[in-house]
Every structure is written in structure tokens, then in C-alpha cells.
Design an enzyme around this catalytic site. Sequence first.
Site, PDB file in Angstrom:
ATOM      1  N   GLN A  76      -6.751  -4.309 -10.320  1.00 46.27           N
ATOM      2  CA  GLN A  76      -8.121  -3.883 -10.060  1.00 46.27           C
ATOM      3  C   GLN A  76      -8.151  -2.998  -8.813  1.00 46.27           C
ATOM      4  O   GLN A  76      -8.326  -3.472  -7.695  1.00 46.27           O
ATOM      5  CB  GLN A  76      -9.049  -5.090  -9.888  1.00 46.27           C
ATOM      6  CG  GLN A  76     -10.500  -4.678  -9.852  1.00 46.27           C
ATOM      7  CD  GLN A  76     -11.432  -5.854  -9.928  1.00 46.27           C
ATOM      8  OE1 GLN A  76     -11.048  -6.998 -10.129  1.00 46.27           O
ATOM      9  NE2 GLN A  76     -12.712  -5.573  -9.767  1.00 46.27           N
ATOM     10  N   PHE A  77      -8.012  -1.687  -9.029  1.00 39.56           N
ATOM     11  CA  PHE A  77      -7.976  -0.753  -7.913  1.00 39.56           C
ATOM     12  C   PHE A  77      -9.289  -0.738  -7.139  1.00 39.56           C
ATOM     13  O   PHE A  77      -9.313  -0.399  -5.954  1.00 39.56           O
ATOM     14  CB  PHE A  77      -7.615   0.663  -8.380  1.00 39.56           C
ATOM     15  CG  PHE A  77      -8.746   1.414  -9.031  1.00 39.56           C
ATOM     16  CD1 PHE A  77      -9.561   2.250  -8.270  1.00 39.56           C
ATOM     17  CD2 PHE A  77      -8.996   1.282 -10.385  1.00 39.56           C
ATOM     18  CE1 PHE A  77     -10.608   2.947  -8.864  1.00 39.56           C
ATOM     19  CE2 PHE A  77     -10.032   1.975 -10.975  1.00 39.56           C
ATOM     20  CZ  PHE A  77     -10.848   2.811 -10.221  1.00 39.56           C
ATOM     21  N   THR A  78     -10.380  -1.154  -7.770  1.00 39.01           N
ATOM     22  CA  THR A  78     -11.674  -1.114  -7.102  1.00 39.01           C
ATOM     23  C   THR A  78     -11.755  -2.075  -5.919  1.00 39.01           C
ATOM     24  O   THR A  78     -12.658  -1.956  -5.085  1.00 39.01           O
ATOM     25  CB  THR A  78     -12.829  -1.409  -8.079  1.00 39.01           C
ATOM     26  OG1 THR A  78     -12.646  -2.709  -8.642  1.00 39.01           O
ATOM     27  CG2 THR A  78     -12.870  -0.369  -9.196  1.00 39.01           C
TER      28      THR A  78
END
Length: 143
Positions: A76-78
Amino acid sequence: MRAVVQRVTEATVEVDGEIVARISPQSQGLLILLGVGHEDDATVAAALAGKIWRMRILDDERSASDIGAPILVVSQFTLLGDARKSRRPSWSDAAPRPVAEPLVDAFADALRDLGADVATGHFGAHMRVASVNDGPVTVLMEL
């Protein structure tokens, strides 16, 4: 590397209408949402995996290693989003796919090397993640 670790009684990942990963522990397991930054490497991935594997957040102050709890890892790069300056988050702190994807794999492999039963989402896919949080217990970890 940044991780949101949730104690769960079950968790699934669905991609294109198909369940691609699931954990259904007998008692408790961990859902780990994992973000990778530019400075991260395999050493950081292994260190974070070991810390989470031994973290005492399950019932009776036990760790996943104590009871062999299953783990679901979702990239989850966010998690590396920065919205301090505006209403639109900047993703510039997140490592690009050629860097991040192998490190998410290295993190999951490090957990497996420690003895964990690990399921994973699909890197870069639009995923529907469902979980039943237990407690709820959620811990933010960063190395």
C-alpha cells in the site's frame, strides 16, 4: 518502510472479483498494510518482518511467532502519502514499483523464513481488502 499492523480474526484480498488471498486463523492473525520508501532495502524489510513477527499484540501478550498466527501482507504505497501542505496528498516519498515490489516480496519472504504462514495481495492491482479487526488492535510501525 511503514506498516499498519492489525490484529484480525479473518482477512481477504479480492482482485477483479476473485479472492486471491485469505487468512482464517483459528484464533487471531495479522493483516499488514506495507508501504515502501526510497531509502528502504532488504535489510530494513527483514528487520521489520522480525519485529512484527515477535510483537506481542495477540491475546495474553503473545506474538504471531508464539502461536503461528497467519499473516496477510498487502502492499500500500498510499501509506507514504503526505498531505501536510495541501488537500491533495503527495506520493513522492513512496518508492517506485521497480524498487518497492521486490522489497514487499522480500518482507513476505523474511516472514516465511521466520516460520510464518504468509498470504499476499497482488502488487499494483486494485484490491478490495476485507478484514474483521479484533480488539480492535492496530499498530503503526516504521523503520
